[in-house]
Design a protein around this motif. Structure first.
Motif, PDB file in Angstrom:
ATOM      1  N   MET A  63       0.830  -1.188   0.000  1.00  0.00           N
ATOM      2  CA  MET A  63       0.000   0.000   0.000  1.00  0.00           C
ATOM      3  C   MET A  63       0.870   1.244   0.000  1.00  0.00           C
ATOM      4  O   MET A  63       1.883   1.300   0.673  1.00  0.00           O
ATOM      5  CB  MET A  63      -0.902  -0.003   1.229  1.00  0.00           C
ATOM      6  N   THR A  64       0.465   2.273  -0.752  1.00  0.00           N
ATOM      7  CA  THR A  64       1.211   3.520  -0.788  1.00  0.00           C
ATOM      8  C   THR A  64       0.814   4.399   0.393  1.00  0.00           C
ATOM      9  O   THR A  64      -0.266   4.254   0.970  1.00  0.00           O
ATOM     10  CB  THR A  64       0.926   4.290  -2.081  1.00  0.00           C
ATOM     11  N   THR A  65       1.697   5.324   0.734  1.00  0.00           N
ATOM     12  CA  THR A  65       1.388   6.268   1.802  1.00  0.00           C
ATOM     13  C   THR A  65       0.182   7.126   1.435  1.00  0.00           C
ATOM     14  O   THR A  65      -0.650   7.443   2.286  1.00  0.00           O
ATOM     15  CB  THR A  65       2.608   7.169   2.068  1.00  0.00           C
ATOM     16  N   GLN A  66       0.084   7.495   0.156  1.00  0.00           N
ATOM     17  CA  GLN A  66      -1.041   8.307  -0.283  1.00  0.00           C
ATOM     18  C   GLN A  66      -2.355   7.575  -0.042  1.00  0.00           C
ATOM     19  O   GLN A  66      -3.334   8.159   0.436  1.00  0.00           O
ATOM     20  CB  GLN A  66      -0.909   8.650  -1.767  1.00  0.00           C
ATOM     21  N   ALA A  67      -2.407   6.277  -0.363  1.00  0.00           N
ATOM     22  CA  ALA A  67      -3.623   5.493  -0.148  1.00  0.00           C
ATOM     23  C   ALA A  67      -3.953   5.398   1.334  1.00  0.00           C
ATOM     24  O   ALA A  67      -5.131   5.452   1.729  1.00  0.00           O
ATOM     25  CB  ALA A  67      -3.455   4.106  -0.746  1.00  0.00           C
ATOM     26  N   ALA A  68      -2.927   5.264   2.168  1.00  0.00           N
ATOM     27  CA  ALA A  68      -3.147   5.189   3.607  1.00  0.00           C
ATOM     28  C   ALA A  68      -3.725   6.494   4.146  1.00  0.00           C
ATOM     29  O   ALA A  68      -4.674   6.502   4.951  1.00  0.00           O
ATOM     30  CB  ALA A  68      -1.843   4.855   4.318  1.00  0.00           C
ATOM     31  N   LEU A  69      -3.173   7.615   3.693  1.00  0.00           N
ATOM     32  CA  LEU A  69      -3.685   8.918   4.141  1.00  0.00           C
ATOM     33  C   LEU A  69      -5.110   9.154   3.645  1.00  0.00           C
ATOM     34  O   LEU A  69      -5.947   9.698   4.378  1.00  0.00           O
ATOM     35  CB  LEU A  69      -2.762  10.031   3.652  1.00  0.00           C
ATOM     36  N   GLN A  70      -5.408   8.731   2.440  1.00  0.00           N
ATOM     37  CA  GLN A  70      -6.771   8.866   1.922  1.00  0.00           C
ATOM     38  C   GLN A  70      -7.748   8.033   2.742  1.00  0.00           C
ATOM     39  O   GLN A  70      -8.876   8.447   2.998  1.00  0.00           O
ATOM     40  CB  GLN A  70      -6.817   8.444   0.446  1.00  0.00           C
ATOM     41  N   ALA A  71      -7.317   6.848   3.159  1.00  0.00           N
ATOM     42  CA  ALA A  71      -8.177   5.995   3.971  1.00  0.00           C
ATOM     43  C   ALA A  71      -8.469   6.651   5.321  1.00  0.00           C
ATOM     44  O   ALA A  71      -9.598   6.605   5.810  1.00  0.00           O
ATOM     45  CB  ALA A  71      -7.520   4.629   4.177  1.00  0.00           C
ATOM     46  N   VAL A  72      -7.468   7.261   5.923  1.00  0.00           N
ATOM     47  CA  VAL A  72      -7.671   7.940   7.211  1.00  0.00           C
ATOM     48  C   VAL A  72      -8.619   9.122   7.059  1.00  0.00           C
ATOM     49  O   VAL A  72      -9.433   9.401   7.945  1.00  0.00           O
ATOM     50  CB  VAL A  72      -6.319   8.399   7.786  1.00  0.00           C
ATOM     51  N   ARG A  73      -8.546   9.807   5.943  1.00  0.00           N
ATOM     52  CA  ARG A  73      -9.377  10.998   5.743  1.00  0.00           C
ATOM     53  C   ARG A  73     -10.798  10.677   5.295  1.00  0.00           C
ATOM     54  O   ARG A  73     -11.738  11.417   5.617  1.00  0.00           O
ATOM     55  CB  ARG A  73      -8.712  11.913   4.712  1.00  0.00           C
ATOM     56  N   HIS A  74     -10.958   9.558   4.556  1.00  0.00           N
ATOM     57  CA  HIS A  74     -12.258   9.309   3.933  1.00  0.00           C
ATOM     58  C   HIS A  74     -12.841   7.921   4.192  1.00  0.00           C
ATOM     59  O   HIS A  74     -14.025   7.702   3.930  1.00  0.00           O
ATOM     60  CB  HIS A  74     -12.158   9.514   2.421  1.00  0.00           C
ATOM     61  N   GLY A  75     -12.039   6.982   4.668  1.00  0.00           N
ATOM     62  CA  GLY A  75     -12.519   5.617   4.854  1.00  0.00           C
ATOM     63  C   GLY A  75     -12.073   5.053   6.185  1.00  0.00           C
ATOM     64  O   GLY A  75     -12.378   5.602   7.239  1.00  0.00           O
ATOM     65  N   ALA A  76     -11.333   3.948   6.136  1.00  0.00           N
ATOM     66  CA  ALA A  76     -10.820   3.323   7.358  1.00  0.00           C
ATOM     67  C   ALA A  76      -9.504   2.620   7.040  1.00  0.00           C
ATOM     68  O   ALA A  76      -9.458   1.760   6.161  1.00  0.00           O
ATOM     69  CB  ALA A  76     -11.825   2.330   7.919  1.00  0.00           C
ATOM     70  N   LEU A  77      -8.467   2.993   7.743  1.00  0.00           N
ATOM     71  CA  LEU A  77      -7.155   2.364   7.600  1.00  0.00           C
ATOM     72  C   LEU A  77      -6.984   1.330   8.699  1.00  0.00           C
ATOM     73  O   LEU A  77      -7.068   1.656   9.893  1.00  0.00           O
ATOM     74  CB  LEU A  77      -6.042   3.404   7.686  1.00  0.00           C
ATOM     75  N   LEU A  78      -6.747   0.085   8.318  1.00  0.00           N
ATOM     76  CA  LEU A  78      -6.551  -1.004   9.274  1.00  0.00           C
ATOM     77  C   LEU A  78      -5.063  -1.145   9.571  1.00  0.00           C
ATOM     78  O   LEU A  78      -4.253  -1.284   8.654  1.00  0.00           O
ATOM     79  CB  LEU A  78      -7.116  -2.303   8.694  1.00  0.00           C
TER      80      LEU A  78
END
Length: 304
Positions: A1-16
């Motif tokens: 997973m990229t850092t960008q995808a992780a940050l997007q998950a924290v802002r808009h979804g859920a990061l596990l």
């Protein structure tokens, strides 16, 4: 997973984020809540089953023994502990267990922890907790929302599988989580702060400390520190323009004088800046002109 995808998950979804390094302390008995409440910085007494809190365990001198995440279950209190601290923490807590009807146990070998970060975290966790026999509590570390689950280690894989069936949930690698941590100015025990620091120095005084709960071990020292308003050093987010990332342990200087060191580091998702957490003297922060390895450092807002 990229850092960008992780940050997007924290802002808009859920990061596990799986956290195998965390230990587990179990507190059971009729007096468990009231007793533990007098020993940690978060409000345990006010919790109901299914609720949780982020806090710290302190020494009498107000120094941090461990970071804690407390989850109240129908069976007792499950508390996560920072890497490698559970044995010393259990010994420290046992010294204060005298007449109370409560018992302590080390559950580190039996239980594992999973954190979800983001606005959809709680809904995702609630959807699977009962079926996977996981204990759940909402805890928000980033300001974007969050949930914490603890489950017997034999049930960890089914829990993670069930969570990932939700399209809003994405799993973060250790590297991605490090960059999310830095972006949201979340210091880690043993990395960015440790037993030499108090809550103010770890920059957790307004995040992992309740100022309304009443007495707890180390409270007098913490309150005096707050009233004085003067801290020797703090963990802060500092960025530098362009790549590469600044190496951990790189000295930080202010106007050519020693000011601290880099404790966590990564490159921003777009590669345009180096993101760091640093332990820096407050005198140097006020003076400005901070640099590391010849590169200028500037304060950055959490979540940028």
């Amino acid at each position: 997973m990229t850092t960008q995808a992780a940050l997007q998950a924290v802002r808009h979804g859920a990061l596990l984020v799986q956290q195998p390094e965390l230990g587990t302390v179990l507190v059971r008995g009729p007096d468990a809540k009231s007793w533990l409440n007098g020993l940690v910085t978060c409000d345990v007494k006010g919790l109901a089953v299914g609720q949780g809190a982020w806090g710290l365990s302190l020494s009498k001198q107000g120094k941090i023994l461990s970071e804690l995440n407390v989850v109240l279950t129908s069976e007792g209190i499950w508390a996560s502990t920072a890497r490698g601290t559970q044995s010393a923490l259990l010994a420290a807590l046992e010294e204060f267990l005298i007449m109370e009807d409560a018992e302590l146990a080390d559950g580190s070998a039996e239980y594992a922890w999973v954190a979800l970060h983001g606005p959809l975290a709680l809904n995702a966790a609630q959807a699977v907790a009962a079926d996977t026999r996981a204990h759940l509590a909402p805890i928000d570390w980033t300001g974007c929302g969050g949930a914490l689950l603890t489950v017997q280690r034999s049930g960890l894989e089914p829990l993670v599988r069930a969570l990932l069936e939700n399209p809003a949930v994405v799993q973060g690698s250790a590297e991605a989580w490090r960059c999310v941590r830095i972006a949201y100015e979340l210091p880690e025990f043993g990395t960015d702060f440790g037993p030499q620091d108090n809550p103010h120095e770890a920059s957790l005084d307004r995040r992992a400390v309740s100022w309304t709960k009443g007495c707890y071990l180390g409270q007098e020292v913490v309150c005096m520190q707050d009233m004085r308003g003067r801290v020797k050093r703090r963990v802060v987010r500092l960025d530098a323009d362009g790549p590469p990332a600044v190496a951990v342990s790189t000295p930080v200087t202010s106007n050519g004088e020693s000011a601290g060191e880099i404790t966590s580091s990564c490159l921003s998702p777009d590669g345009a800046r180096a993101m760091t957490l640093a332990r820096v003297s407050t005198k140097a922060l006020e003076a400005g002109a901070l640099s590391a390895a010849g590169r200028s450092l500037r304060p950055a807002r959490a979540g940028e």
